[in-house]
Structure formats: C-alpha cells, structure tokens
Write a protein that holds these residues in place. Structure first.
Motif, mmCIF file in Angstrom:
data_model
loop_
_atom_site.group_PDB
_atom_site.id
_atom_site.type_symbol
_atom_site.label_atom_id
_atom_site.label_comp_id
_atom_site.label_asym_id
_atom_site.label_seq_id
_atom_site.Cartn_x
_atom_site.Cartn_y
_atom_site.Cartn_z
ATOM 1 N N SER A 56 32.328 39.657 26.272
ATOM 2 C CA SER A 56 33.468 39.127 27.026
ATOM 3 C C SER A 56 34.647 38.664 26.180
ATOM 4 N N TYR B 209 28.304 42.392 36.544
ATOM 5 C CA TYR B 209 28.358 41.543 37.741
ATOM 6 C C TYR B 209 29.783 41.170 38.145
ATOM 7 N N ARG B 210 30.782 41.649 37.418
ATOM 8 C CA ARG B 210 32.164 41.291 37.734
ATOM 9 C C ARG B 210 32.601 41.928 39.051
ATOM 10 N N GLY B 211 33.558 41.279 39.688
ATOM 11 C CA GLY B 211 34.093 41.797 40.942
ATOM 12 C C GLY B 211 33.253 41.442 42.159
ATOM 13 N N ARG B 212 32.262 40.603 41.989
ATOM 14 C CA ARG B 212 31.372 40.219 43.092
ATOM 15 C C ARG B 212 31.573 38.765 43.539
ATOM 16 N N GLY B 213 32.577 38.108 42.975
ATOM 17 C CA GLY B 213 32.860 36.727 43.355
ATOM 18 C C GLY B 213 31.992 35.688 42.670
ATOM 19 N N LYS C 273 34.035 32.883 40.879
ATOM 20 C CA LYS C 273 34.551 31.923 41.866
ATOM 21 C C LYS C 273 33.437 31.009 42.364
ATOM 22 N N ASN D 17 45.685 37.405 31.410
ATOM 23 C CA ASN D 17 44.438 37.441 32.184
ATOM 24 C C ASN D 17 44.736 37.131 33.660
ATOM 25 N N THR E 210 43.467 38.240 36.443
ATOM 26 C CA THR E 210 42.309 37.998 37.309
ATOM 27 C C THR E 210 41.921 36.521 37.272
ATOM 28 N N ASN F 144 44.684 34.239 38.875
ATOM 29 C CA ASN F 144 44.608 34.272 40.339
ATOM 30 C C ASN F 144 43.447 33.427 40.855
#
Length: 146
Positions: free
Chosen positions: A22, A76-80, A83, A105, A107, A110
């Motif tokens: 990362s 696992y990114r993009g799955r919330g 958040k 950055n 993403t 936001n």
C-alpha cells in the motif's frame, strides 16, 4: 462477513504485507513491532472471514488521536471496508482525530470529507518521496472542548 477488532501480535506479518503493497515508503516490520509494543499506539484490523483485509494504526497524543496509517489490501478495496473501519473508530472516540493525506489521493479525500473531516492545513512538500503536499484533516468529536 467482516469484523473489527484489535490486531494480535501474531497478525503483524499480515499487516506488514498490506503495508508493503500500500505504501511506497512502508514501515519495516521491526518499526511496526516496536510501535505495537507501546501503549500509546492502537492497532485495529478489519477482517473478512478471519483474514486481515485492512488496518488502522492510531497514536494517542495526549489531547488528540492521530491516524498513523490506514490501508486496505488491494484485493478488498472498493468494498467499503475502509469506510467501515474508520466509521467504527469515529463512533468510539473520546477526543478529536487528526490525519494527513496526499493531495493526489482523491479516494481517501472523498472518504474523509464524506465522514465529516474538515481540512485544517496544507503541509507543503510533506511527502519526501515525491515532494507532494499533504492535507491535514481534523474530525471533531462531541467531546471536544473547542
């Protein structure tokens, strides 16, 4: 099915794997282990079917918490999950939380702004690897004296 809990010492290598993927300037495992051993640091993980999917490292700086690192494994990114992890932290704060993020950055920016973080400063040239600016964000809790 996901759950959020403190990371155990035997899971530090899993965290280190996500860290290396990362971040360009990732911590060494010895640095992570040293931080893990200090009571001022808190390591929380989000787990998908008992597998570490992401983590957040918090530093208790007496009058404020600081996010040292937050990352979700690329698979696992993009799955919330980021958040969900950060929301869990915000719901349990007893003082304000500060973090910084690269200006590029989008993403993360936001996510932070969507959760109620306020931009309080720009650190010019903060990131030594690229010279990129860092945005400092603050999340104020209802417990804040400000």
């Amino acid at each position: 099915m996901t759950d959020i809990r403190e990371i155990e010492e035997n899971e530090l290598m899993d965290l280190f794997d996500i860290e290396q993927i990362s971040f360009k300037n990732s911590y060494r495992i010895s640095t992570l282990a040293d931080m893990y051993g200090k009571p001022s640091y808190k390591f929380l993980g989000i787990f998908n079917r008992n597998r570490l999917a992401g983590y957040i490292i918090l530093l208790d700086s007496i009058d404020i918490y600081e996010v040292v690192k937050i990352a979700i494994s690329p698979i696992y990114r993009g799955r919330g999950l980021g958040k969900k992890l950060l929301t869990s932290v915000l719901e349990n704060l007893d003082k304000n939380l500060m973090l910084e993020v690269r200006v590029s950055n989008e993403t993360a920016i936001n996510l932070y702004e969507g959760l109620g973080f306020k931009k309080i400063n720009i650190r010019k040239g903060y990131y030594g690897d690229t010279g990129e600016d860092g945005i400092v964000y603050l999340f104020e809790t209802s417990f804040s004296c400000n």
